[in-house]
Design a protein around this motif. Structure first.
Motif, PDB file in Angstrom:
ATOM      1  N   ARG A   1     -30.039  -9.474  63.252  1.00 50.32           N
ATOM      2  CA  ARG A   1     -29.352  -8.208  63.022  1.00 50.32           C
ATOM      3  C   ARG A   1     -29.969  -7.566  61.785  1.00 50.32           C
ATOM      4  NH1 ARG A   1     -24.589 -11.318  64.878  1.00 50.32           N
ATOM      5  NH2 ARG A   1     -23.598 -10.192  66.570  1.00 50.32           N
ATOM      6  N   THR A   2     -30.276  -6.294  61.897  1.00 53.64           N
ATOM      7  CA  THR A   2     -30.878  -5.568  60.791  1.00 53.64           C
ATOM      8  C   THR A   2     -30.152  -4.233  60.624  1.00 53.64           C
ATOM      9  OG1 THR A   2     -32.512  -4.493  62.221  1.00 53.64           O
ATOM     10  CG2 THR A   2     -33.163  -6.582  61.226  1.00 53.64           C
ATOM     11  N   PRO A   3     -30.227  -3.640  59.437  1.00 50.69           N
ATOM     12  CA  PRO A   3     -29.597  -2.331  59.254  1.00 50.69           C
ATOM     13  C   PRO A   3     -30.233  -1.288  60.184  1.00 50.69           C
ATOM     14  CG  PRO A   3     -30.177  -3.305  57.137  1.00 50.69           C
ATOM     15  CD  PRO A   3     -30.806  -4.162  58.203  1.00 50.69           C
ATOM     16  N   ASP A   4     -29.413  -0.396  60.679  1.00 50.40           N
ATOM     17  CA  ASP A   4     -29.895   0.702  61.509  1.00 50.40           C
ATOM     18  C   ASP A   4     -30.401   1.795  60.586  1.00 50.40           C
ATOM     19  OD1 ASP A   4     -30.213   2.975  63.115  1.00 50.40           O
ATOM     20  OD2 ASP A   4     -28.487   2.478  64.377  1.00 50.40           O
ATOM     21  N   PRO A   5     -31.680   2.148  60.659  1.00 52.03           N
ATOM     22  CA  PRO A   5     -32.213   3.167  59.749  1.00 52.03           C
ATOM     23  C   PRO A   5     -31.619   4.561  59.955  1.00 52.03           C
ATOM     24  CG  PRO A   5     -33.864   2.539  61.380  1.00 52.03           C
ATOM     25  CD  PRO A   5     -32.680   1.632  61.577  1.00 52.03           C
TER      26      PRO A   5
ATOM     27  N   GLN B   1     -16.751  -7.446  72.508  1.00 49.49           N
ATOM     28  CA  GLN B   1     -16.442  -8.761  71.945  1.00 49.49           C
ATOM     29  C   GLN B   1     -17.313  -9.843  72.576  1.00 49.49           C
ATOM     30  OE1 GLN B   1     -14.156  -6.528  73.047  1.00 49.49           O
ATOM     31  NE2 GLN B   1     -13.251  -5.943  71.084  1.00 49.49           N
ATOM     32  N   THR B   2     -17.478  -9.778  73.886  1.00 54.68           N
ATOM     33  CA  THR B   2     -18.323 -10.764  74.570  1.00 54.68           C
ATOM     34  C   THR B   2     -19.769 -10.602  74.132  1.00 54.68           C
ATOM     35  OG1 THR B   2     -16.828 -10.843  76.469  1.00 54.68           O
ATOM     36  CG2 THR B   2     -19.093 -11.586  76.833  1.00 54.68           C
ATOM     37  N   ALA B   3     -20.238  -9.360  74.039  1.00 58.20           N
ATOM     38  CA  ALA B   3     -21.608  -9.117  73.585  1.00 58.20           C
ATOM     39  C   ALA B   3     -21.800  -9.672  72.176  1.00 58.20           C
ATOM     40  CB  ALA B   3     -21.937  -7.630  73.638  1.00 58.20           C
ATOM     41  N   GLY B   4     -20.821  -9.441  71.310  1.00 60.78           N
ATOM     42  CA  GLY B   4     -20.907  -9.959  69.945  1.00 60.78           C
ATOM     43  C   GLY B   4     -20.978 -11.474  69.911  1.00 60.78           C
ATOM     44  N   PHE B   5     -20.182 -12.123  70.729  1.00 62.58           N
ATOM     45  CA  PHE B   5     -20.189 -13.587  70.828  1.00 62.58           C
ATOM     46  C   PHE B   5     -21.562 -14.089  71.279  1.00 62.58           C
ATOM     47  CE2 PHE B   5     -19.531 -17.351  73.552  1.00 62.58           C
ATOM     48  CZ  PHE B   5     -19.036 -18.241  72.605  1.00 62.58           C
ATOM     49  N   LEU B   6     -22.120 -13.456  72.321  1.00 60.00           N
ATOM     50  CA  LEU B   6     -23.423 -13.878  72.835  1.00 60.00           C
ATOM     51  C   LEU B   6     -24.544 -13.604  71.832  1.00 60.00           C
ATOM     52  CD1 LEU B   6     -22.946 -12.682  76.513  1.00 60.00           C
ATOM     53  CD2 LEU B   6     -22.940 -15.054  75.692  1.00 60.00           C
ATOM     54  N   VAL B   7     -24.485 -12.464  71.163  1.00 60.31           N
ATOM     55  CA  VAL B   7     -25.488 -12.149  70.137  1.00 60.31           C
ATOM     56  C   VAL B   7     -25.374 -13.143  68.982  1.00 60.31           C
ATOM     57  CG1 VAL B   7     -26.172 -10.435  68.396  1.00 60.31           C
ATOM     58  CG2 VAL B   7     -25.808  -9.741  70.774  1.00 60.31           C
ATOM     59  N   ASP B   8     -24.157 -13.511  68.600  1.00 59.49           N
ATOM     60  CA  ASP B   8     -23.984 -14.529  67.550  1.00 59.49           C
ATOM     61  C   ASP B   8     -24.702 -15.821  67.932  1.00 59.49           C
ATOM     62  OD1 ASP B   8     -22.412 -12.845  65.990  1.00 59.49           O
ATOM     63  OD2 ASP B   8     -20.507 -13.748  66.630  1.00 59.49           O
TER      64      ASP B   8
ATOM     65  N   ARG C   1     -27.943  -1.292  69.322  1.00 60.99           N
ATOM     66  CA  ARG C   1     -26.616  -1.525  68.755  1.00 60.99           C
ATOM     67  C   ARG C   1     -25.825  -2.409  69.715  1.00 60.99           C
ATOM     68  NH1 ARG C   1     -24.713   4.263  66.215  1.00 60.99           N
ATOM     69  NH2 ARG C   1     -26.460   4.450  64.758  1.00 60.99           N
ATOM     70  N   LEU C   2     -24.892  -3.120  69.146  1.00 62.00           N
ATOM     71  CA  LEU C   2     -24.066  -4.027  69.940  1.00 62.00           C
ATOM     72  C   LEU C   2     -23.331  -3.281  71.051  1.00 62.00           C
ATOM     73  CD1 LEU C   2     -23.318  -7.004  70.070  1.00 62.00           C
ATOM     74  CD2 LEU C   2     -21.354  -6.485  68.621  1.00 62.00           C
ATOM     75  N   THR C   3     -22.829  -2.094  70.761  1.00 64.22           N
ATOM     76  CA  THR C   3     -22.114  -1.328  71.779  1.00 64.22           C
ATOM     77  C   THR C   3     -23.045  -0.966  72.939  1.00 64.22           C
ATOM     78  OG1 THR C   3     -22.507   0.682  70.494  1.00 64.22           O
ATOM     79  CG2 THR C   3     -20.361  -0.366  70.237  1.00 64.22           C
ATOM     80  N   GLU C   4     -24.298  -0.654  72.639  1.00 63.04           N
ATOM     81  CA  GLU C   4     -25.276  -0.345  73.686  1.00 63.04           C
ATOM     82  C   GLU C   4     -25.539  -1.568  74.558  1.00 63.04           C
ATOM     83  OE1 GLU C   4     -27.933   2.894  71.143  1.00 63.04           O
ATOM     84  OE2 GLU C   4     -28.504   0.780  71.141  1.00 63.04           O
ATOM     85  N   LEU C   5     -25.668  -2.727  73.917  1.00 61.65           N
ATOM     86  CA  LEU C   5     -25.907  -3.961  74.675  1.00 61.65           C
ATOM     87  C   LEU C   5     -24.729  -4.286  75.581  1.00 61.65           C
ATOM     88  CD1 LEU C   5     -27.577  -6.217  71.959  1.00 61.65           C
ATOM     89  CD2 LEU C   5     -28.670  -5.083  73.905  1.00 61.65           C
ATOM     90  N   ALA C   6     -23.531  -4.122  75.048  1.00 61.19           N
ATOM     91  CA  ALA C   6     -22.333  -4.404  75.848  1.00 61.19           C
ATOM     92  C   ALA C   6     -22.282  -3.486  77.063  1.00 61.19           C
ATOM     93  CB  ALA C   6     -21.080  -4.226  74.995  1.00 61.19           C
TER      94      ALA C   6
ATOM     95  N   VAL D   1     -29.484  -4.990  66.737  1.00 55.67           N
ATOM     96  CA  VAL D   1     -29.889  -6.320  67.193  1.00 55.67           C
ATOM     97  C   VAL D   1     -31.345  -6.191  67.609  1.00 55.67           C
ATOM     98  CG1 VAL D   1     -29.498  -8.149  68.882  1.00 55.67           C
ATOM     99  CG2 VAL D   1     -27.547  -6.831  67.983  1.00 55.67           C
ATOM    100  N   ARG D   2     -32.184  -7.011  67.012  1.00 57.70           N
ATOM    101  CA  ARG D   2     -33.623  -6.995  67.306  1.00 57.70           C
ATOM    102  C   ARG D   2     -34.066  -8.376  67.742  1.00 57.70           C
ATOM    103  NH1 ARG D   2     -36.306  -2.453  64.920  1.00 57.70           N
ATOM    104  NH2 ARG D   2     -34.988  -1.391  63.419  1.00 57.70           N
ATOM    105  N   ILE D   3     -35.137  -8.410  68.488  1.00 56.52           N
ATOM    106  CA  ILE D   3     -35.691  -9.698  68.917  1.00 56.52           C
ATOM    107  C   ILE D   3     -36.402 -10.330  67.731  1.00 56.52           C
ATOM    108  CG2 ILE D   3     -37.295 -10.830  70.491  1.00 56.52           C
ATOM    109  CD1 ILE D   3     -36.656  -8.565  72.497  1.00 56.52           C
ATOM    110  N   ALA D   4     -36.050 -11.571  67.448  1.00 53.67           N
ATOM    111  CA  ALA D   4     -36.625 -12.320  66.333  1.00 53.67           C
ATOM    112  C   ALA D   4     -37.867 -13.083  66.811  1.00 53.67           C
ATOM    113  CB  ALA D   4     -35.586 -13.284  65.762  1.00 53.67           C
TER     114      ALA D   4
END
Length: 143
Positions: free
Chosen positions: A79-83, A62-69, A49-54, A91-94
């Motif tokens: 980005r995929t739905p969390d089951p 916000q910075t994590a979201g910008f970088l992930v974008d 999740r984005l919060t975990e990455l941040a 956020v998954r590696i493509a």
């Protein structure tokens, strides 16, 4: 004046990082920045999740979201739905990110071989052990 510990840790890290980025660029992955890489390398095997990455990267959400974008636009992540939570996304590696990983790992292995040749097996093992033990008290996200 003797070098301070911060500089002694920083200089080898920068050399390693520069070598990894040079190898990535040579392999066609020349559009990733150090800030993006610090987020990318913290993505869990099953996504994060984005919060975990941040939190793991010690940056704002916000910075994590910008970088992930940016990473998503470049094809390194998706980005995929969390089951486990329909409201959340992972956020998954493509595919492009999966192709870049072995390039970076090979560059790291080359640097480690060079450092081992310079320091010797015993000192390199001691360095790795000391840094691993320091991580126990410096990495709040250590699992």
């Amino acid at each position: 004046m003797p070098d301070d510990l911060g500089m002694l840790l920083y200089l080898p890290y920068r050399e390693l990082e520069n070598r990894v980025f040079a190898a990535l660029a040579e392999a066609g992955f020349d559009d990733v920045t150090p800030a993006q890489a610090r987020v990318f390398q913290r993505i869990g095997r099953n996504g994060s999740r984005l919060t975990e990455l941040a939190e793991a990267a010690r940056i704002t959400k916000q910075t994590a979201g910008f970088l992930v974008d940016q990473l998503e636009r470049a094809g390194y992540v998706e980005r995929t739905p969390d089951p486990t939570d329909a409201r959340a996304r992972l956020v998954r590696i493509a595919e492009r990110g999966l192709r870049a990983i072995p390039v970076g790992l090979a560059a790291i292995a080359e640097v480690e071989r060079e450092w081992t040749a310079h320091l010797g097996q015993r000192r390199m093992a001691a360095l790795r052990d000391a840094l691993t033990r320091l991580r126990e008290i410096t990495d709040p996200n250590l699992l």
